[in-house]
Scaffold this active site. Structure first.
Site, short mmCIF file in Angstrom:
data_model
loop_
_atom_site.label_atom_id
_atom_site.label_comp_id
_atom_site.label_asym_id
_atom_site.label_seq_id
_atom_site.Cartn_x
_atom_site.Cartn_y
_atom_site.Cartn_z
N GLY A 37 0.81 -1.20 0.00
CA GLY A 37 0.00 0.00 0.00
C GLY A 37 0.85 1.26 0.00
O GLY A 37 0.53 2.25 -0.67
N ASN B 24 -7.32 3.88 9.30
CA ASN B 24 -6.82 2.64 9.88
C ASN B 24 -6.92 2.61 11.40
O ASN B 24 -7.06 1.56 11.99
CB ASN B 24 -5.39 2.38 9.44
CG ASN B 24 -4.51 3.60 9.49
OD1 ASN B 24 -4.87 4.65 8.95
ND2 ASN B 24 -3.36 3.49 10.12
N GLN C 92 -7.77 0.29 3.88
CA GLN C 92 -8.61 -0.27 4.95
C GLN C 92 -10.06 -0.48 4.51
O GLN C 92 -10.79 -1.21 5.17
CB GLN C 92 -8.59 0.66 6.18
CG GLN C 92 -7.25 0.71 6.89
CD GLN C 92 -6.84 -0.63 7.53
OE1 GLN C 92 -7.65 -1.54 7.68
NE2 GLN C 92 -5.57 -0.74 7.88
N SER D 166 -4.07 -2.88 -0.56
CA SER D 166 -2.91 -3.67 -0.14
C SER D 166 -3.36 -5.09 0.20
O SER D 166 -4.31 -5.28 0.97
CB SER D 166 -2.27 -3.01 1.07
OG SER D 166 -1.15 -3.75 1.50
N HIS E 278 -2.21 -7.62 2.05
CA HIS E 278 -2.14 -8.25 3.37
C HIS E 278 -3.23 -7.76 4.31
O HIS E 278 -3.33 -8.27 5.43
CB HIS E 278 -0.76 -8.08 3.99
CG HIS E 278 -0.43 -6.69 4.43
ND1 HIS E 278 -0.56 -6.29 5.73
CD2 HIS E 278 0.02 -5.62 3.76
CE1 HIS E 278 -0.19 -5.02 5.83
NE2 HIS E 278 0.17 -4.59 4.65
N CYS F 68 4.98 4.43 22.23
CA CYS F 68 5.80 3.26 22.45
C CYS F 68 5.56 2.17 21.41
O CYS F 68 6.30 1.22 21.34
CB CYS F 68 5.54 2.69 23.83
SG CYS F 68 6.40 3.64 25.06
C1 LIG Z 1 -4.78 3.34 5.51
C2 LIG Z 1 -3.50 2.68 5.18
N1 LIG Z 1 -2.77 3.14 4.14
C3 LIG Z 1 -1.61 2.57 3.78
C4 LIG Z 1 -1.10 1.49 4.45
C5 LIG Z 1 0.20 0.94 4.03
O1 LIG Z 1 0.07 -0.34 3.44
P1 LIG Z 1 1.32 -1.32 3.38
O2 LIG Z 1 1.61 -1.71 4.78
O3 LIG Z 1 0.86 -2.43 2.53
O4 LIG Z 1 2.45 -0.55 2.80
C6 LIG Z 1 -1.82 0.98 5.55
C7 LIG Z 1 -1.35 -0.18 6.32
O5 LIG Z 1 -0.46 -0.13 7.12
C8 LIG Z 1 -3.04 1.60 5.91
O6 LIG Z 1 -3.76 1.14 6.95
#
Ligand SMILES: Cc1ncc(COP(=O)(O)O)c(C=O)c1O
Ligand SMILES: Cc1ncc(COP(=O)(O)O)c(C=O)c1O
Lengths: 122, 403, 403, 122
Positions: free
Chosen positions: C71, C151, C179, C199, C201, C327
Site C-alpha cells: 500500500g 486505519n 482499509q 494492499s 495483506h 511506544c
Molecule cells: C490506511 C493505510 N494506508 C496505507 C497502508 C500501508 O500499506 P502497506 O503496509 O501495505 O504498505 C496501511 C497499512 O499499514 C493503511 O492502513
C-alpha cells in the site's frame, strides 16, 4: 501469446521457398525492425497460380507470410490487391497487439510482388 | 515433454528448501513484524535472521541491508535517492550503456531533471575502458553506477578496480549486482561499493523481494516514504515470507557458490563449444574469455534468422531460452546491450541467451546440442537473408556476411 | 494458550484458499511472465486473471490495475507520480491530517520540493468538513488525496461526495482505500476516483503485494523506472505468486463482503458496548455513529494508563490488539490521528485499537470482555494519574478528568 | 522485544503503591512523552528502608520503576544517588534501543525523591 492458428502456420509454414523465374517478387520490412518478407508470384491469365515466401522475422512474421500465400493462391490480381494485413491477421484469429505494427506486413509484401509483376508485364 | 530451463538470468525456480522455510509464514506466523504482540514477535526475529543471512553473503553488516520488492526498486532507490540526497554536491552521474533498464531509464528520467549522465560506451566485447571512466569524472560527479555482471552477455565488470577509482575521487559507487550475487563471490567491502542491489528471484528465492545494501553512513533519500519500517529507509509492511525466503536463498547461495559455479561453468562451456562447432555463421556476444563472463551465461547470434522464431522453435522442444530480439524485449528495438556492443542489427535480433542454473543437467545440454543445429538451419532455409545470392544481390545479406 | 487476533487492520492471516492458489506458482510455475517460452506462458495468464479479479472487486477495467508491492508504494506512486506529471498545472495538493504516514510523509517530502500542501483538520470525531475542503481548492490544486477509511479509528470518509467536488473543479482524486477494500463496497466509478490504492495483506492475501488503480487516461509518472512490465507503469519482475494470491483474495472478498461485514459488525458492536459498559473513564475515538466506522474497528482510550503496557497485558492473555501510544508507533509522539482529533495526549497514549476479522468468534469477544476490565484496573492501580487526589493535586490528572 | 527480566518485572512489579507520609517523593516524565514515574521513599538514618512507585507508561517504564525500587532498598542515600538509569537497564538485561530515551527514567525519579527528602530534612 499466439493463437493456435498462428502457431500452426508458424510450425508448418505453407509455401516456403522461392520461385525460379517468378513473375513478380516483392520485399518489405528491414532488418532493424526485425522483419523482412519476400514474396514470389507465378501469375497465369491474371490469376495467381503460385506464391512462395521467404521470411526473416518472428513467429507472427512467419505465420502471416504463410497465411498470405494460402489466401492469395487462386485469386485474381485484383482480388489479391484487396487483401489487407488486417484480413491476414483475422484469418489467423488475431495477433498480439505489439505484433500488429512490425510483423503484420505480409499483404504489403504481396502487393509489392504484384506491383513488380505489373511493372514487368507492362 | 522434457522441459529444459535455460533462462535462469530471467528468473529461477524457487529452491524447495526456500519454500519450506517460507510456508510457516503463510500458514501460522502471519503477524506484522511492527506489532508488539505475539503475532508480531513471532515474525520480527525471522526478518532479522534473514537480514543476517543476506548480509553474510555479501560481507555486509545486517544493519546495512534494506529489504525491497525487486531489483528494479533497488536500482531506482539507489540512483534517485543519491540524486536527491547529493543534489547540492553535484549533478553528474556516470553509468554505462549496457546497464539494465532499471538503471538506464532511471538515469534518463534524471536527465529531465537537470542531471548530466555520462553513459560509458563498451567495446565490441562489451567491456569498459576504465581510463575513460576516470576521465569522465568531474567535480560535479556524485555517483558512479556500474553493474557487477551483465544480464544479457554475462560479462563481469572489474568492480574492485572501479571501486578503487571511486574511492580515489571520493565518489559514491552503486553496483547492480542482480546477476552477480549467487554466481560470483560478492564482497561489498573489498569492492568498495556504497550501494548494491540484489534480487531474490534470480537466486532461488521468490519473486517480489530483494535487498539494497546501503553502506553505513551513506545519505540516501528513501524512495518510499511512510512508516518506520527498515529504520525509515523503506516504508511498507514487510513481505515477511519473501524476506525469510530471500535469507534462506542467500544462505544456500553462499554454501554452494563454488560448487554451483563449477557445475554451471562446465556445462556452459560444453554448450558454448558445442554450438560454436556445430552451427556455422554464428557470433558470440560478450567477452570471448569465458573467465570474464558469468559461469552460467552464453549469448550467441545466429546469422540470417530472428531470435523470437528460434525461441519458439526451441520452445516446441521444451527448451526455454531468451533473445535480444525486439519481438521479445517489449520494445521496438532489439537489445540495447547488443547495440552498445555494435552488434549489427539483424544479428542483434537473432541474439539468443542460454543461462544455466544449478539444476541444469548434462542431458539438458546434450539435448540442446542435438536439436539446435537443425532448428537454426530450418529457419535459415526460410530466410531471405540466407544464401540469397542465388536470387539477387541484397545489401542486407552483404552486411551480415561481413561480420 | 488461546490466541485471539484483534489486529486485522495491521495485517490479516493469509486465507487458506489464497495460499492454495499461490503454491503452484512457487512449486511448478516459476517462470517470468515476460518470457515468451513455456515457463513464461504458464504464468502470464495467471497475472491477467488476477488483474480481472482485482478489477472486479472495485468495478474497474483490468487494464486500469497496476500491481505493486504494498500500500505504501501505491500511495507514494499516486502522489509523487501526480506531482511530477502535473507540475506544470499547479503545485497545490489537498489532503487530511489523518492520512496514513505513506501519504503524510510523501506530502511532507513534496513540501521540500516547492509544493504547497493543505492538511485538512478533522473534528473531535475525526470527520472532515467538506465545505472546508472545497474552500481549500485553488487554481493551483492538482490533487485531492483523502483516505476511504481510517486505519486507527475506522472512520469512513464520504468518498462519493469528495469525488463529486473533485469532479466539479476538474481535480484529480486519489484515495487510500487500504482499509476500506474488503470491508466496504468500493466502486471506483461511483466514487469518481482517479487513483485508488489497496494492499493485499489487509484482505487475506500475503504481504508484499498490492494494487494501484489508475483510471484510464490519467497521466502518472512511474515511481519505478525500468522494464516494460505493467505496460511501463511499474518496472520490476512480477511477484507472481503474490499477485495470484491477491486476485483470489479479491475474489473471496467480493463474494463474502456482505456476510463478513455483518459478522464483524455484530461482534464489534458487542465488544464496543461491552467495554463502554464495563470500563469507566474511557473515551471512544472515532465517529460515535457505528455506521460511519468500518464494521470491524473499535478504538478506545482508557484514562490514566498507557497503551503499550495494556497491550502487553492483553498479550499475556493471547489477545493481540494495537495502540496509538508512542511506544508502539516507532516514533516519539503518540498517534497523529489522535492528535488531529484533539485527543488529550495521555489519552492518546492509551488509545487501543481492536480490529476484527472474518475469523473472529463470539468466544473471542467474550474472553476480551472477561479479562479487559480487571487488566485496565490493575494498571490504573499502578498509575500516578489515577485517583491521585488521595495524595496531592496534579495538573495532569485534572486534564484527564476533564475529558 | 523485551528481555525475560523486563517481562518479569512488568508482569510482577515489585513495590507498587504509595507510602503515606513518605520522607521523599519524586516525579519525572510527562504525559506527552507517555511516561510518568513517581517514587516514594522512607528513610531511616540515611538508609532507604522502603521505596514504592506508581508509573504511567509502557512496559519498560513499569519494569525500570520496579527494578529501581528493588535496587534502592537498603542503600544509603549516597549509594542510591550513584544509581544510574544505565545501571537499572543493565540490571534488566538491557532495553530496546527506542526505549532508552523515554522510558528509562527510574533512577532520575529516585534522585528526585532523594532531593525532595533532603529539601524536607534540611
Ligand atoms: C490506511 C493505510 N494506508 C496505507 C497502508 C500501508 O500499506 P502497506 O503496509 O501495505 O504498505 C496501511 C497499512 O499499514 C493503511 O492502513
Ligand atoms: C542486471 C539486472 N538488474 C536489474 C534487474 C531487475 O530485477 P527485478 O526483475 O527483480 O526488478 C534484473 C533482472 O531483470 C537484472 O538482470
Amino acid at each position: 501469446m499466439y493463437s493456435d492458428k498462428v502457431m500452426d502456420h508458424f510450425t508448418n509454414p505453407r509455401n516456403v521457398g522461392e520461385i525460379e523465374n517468378a513473375d513478380g517478387v516483392g520485399e518489405v520490412g528491414n532488418a532493424s525492425c526485425g522483419d523482412i518478407m519476400k514474396i514470389f508470384l507465378k501469375v497465369d491469365e491474371n490469376v495467381i497460380t503460385d506464391v512462395k515466401f521467404k521470411t526473416f522475422g518472428c513467429g507472427a512474421a512467419i505465420a502471416t507470410s504463410s497465411m498470405v500465400t494460402e489466401m492469395a493462391i487462386g485469386k485474381t490480381i485484383e482480388e489479391a490487391l484487396a487483401l489487407t494485413n488486417q484480413a491476414v491477421s483475422e484469418a489467423l484469429d488475431g495477433l498480439p497487439a505489439q505484433k500488429m505494427h512490425c510483423s503484420n506486413l505480409a499483404a504489403d509484401a504481396l502487393h509489392e510482388a504484384i506491383k513488380n509483376y505489373r511493372g514487368k508485364s507492362a | 515433454m522434457k522441459r529444459i530451463y535455460l533462462d535462469n538470468n530471467a528468473t529461477t525456480p524457487v529452491h524447495p528448501e526456500v519454500l519450506e522455510v517460507m510456508l510457516p509464514f503463510y500458514r501460522d506466523f502471519f503477524g506484522n513484524p511492527s506489532s508488539v504482540h505475539w503475532a508480531g514477535r513471532e515474525v520480527s526475529g525471522a526478518i532479522e535472521k534473514a537480514r543476517e543471512q543476506v548480509a553474510a553473503l555479501i560481507n555486509a553488516a545486517p544493519a546495512e541491508i534494506v529489504f525491497i520488492s525487486c531489483g528494479s526498486e533497488g536500482d531506482n532507490h539507489a540512483i534517485k535517492g543519491t540524486a536527491e540526497a547529493l543534489r547540492d554536491k553535484g549533478n553528474h552521474i556516470i553509468t554505462t550503456t549496457v546497464e539494465h533498464p532499471a538503471v538506464l531509464e532511471t538515469c534518463k528520467g534524471l536527465e529531465k531533471k537537470g542531471f548530466n549522465i555520462t553513459y560509458l560506451p563498451v567495446d565490441r566485447d562489451g567491456m569498459l575502458n576504465l581510463a575513460e571512466l576516470e576521465k569522465a569524472i568531474t567535480d560535479q560527479t556524485i555517483l558512479i553506477s556500474v553493474m557487477w555482471a551483465n544480464n544479457e552477455t554475462g560479462n563481469i565488470y572489474p568492480i574492485n578496480e572501479i571501486g578503487a577509482i571511486a574511492a580515489k575521487y571520493g565518489i559514491r559507487f552503486h553496483t547492480d549486482a542482480v546477476q552477480a550475487v549467487g554466481k560470483l563471490p560478492v564482497d561489498v567491502q573489498k569492492a568498495g561499493v556504497h550501494l548494491l542491489v540484489l534480487s531474490g528471484h534470480k537466486i532461488g528465492a521468490p519473486k517480489g523481494v530483494g535487498a539494497l545494501y546501503i553502506k553505513r553512513g551513506t545519505r540516501l533519500t528513501p524512495l518510499l516514504d511512510g512508516g518506520h519500517q527498515e529504520r525509515g529507509r523503506r516504508a511498507g509492511t514487510h513481505n515477511v515470507a519473501g524476506i525469510v525466503g530471500l535469507g534462506k536463498a542467500c544462505e544456500l547461495a553462499g554454501e554452494h557458490l563454488v560448487e554451483n559455479a563449477a557445475h554451471m561453468r562446465r556445462l556452459r562451456d560444453k554448450l558454448e563449444q558445442g554450438i560454436l562447432d556445430a552451427v556455422p555463421d554464428n557470433k558470440l556476444n560478450g567477452h570471448p574469455d569465458r573467465d570474464r563472463r558469468l559461469p552460467n551465461s552464453l549469448n550467441i547470434s545466429f546469422a540470417y534468422i530472428e531470435g523470437e522464431s528460434l525461441l519458439l522453435n526451441l520452445d516446441m522442444y521444451g527448451i526455454a531460452a531468451s533473445s535480444g530480439s525486439a519481438c521479445t524485449s517489449g520494445s521496438l528495438e532489439p537489445s540495447h546491450v547488443m547495440g552498445a556492443m555494435c552488434v549489427e542489427v539483424s544479428l542483434a535480433h537473432s541474439s539468443t541467451r542460454f543461462s544455466l542454473g544449478a539444476e541444469t543437467t548434462e542431458e539438458d545440454i546434450d539435448f540442446v546440442l542435438e536439436v539446435l543445429p537443425a532448428t537454426v538451419q530450418r529457419l535459415r532455409d526460410m530466410s531471405p537473408l540466407y544464401d540469397c545470392k542465388k536470387t539477387e544481390p541484397c545489401e542486407m545479406c552483404e552486411t551480415v556476411k561481413r561480420i
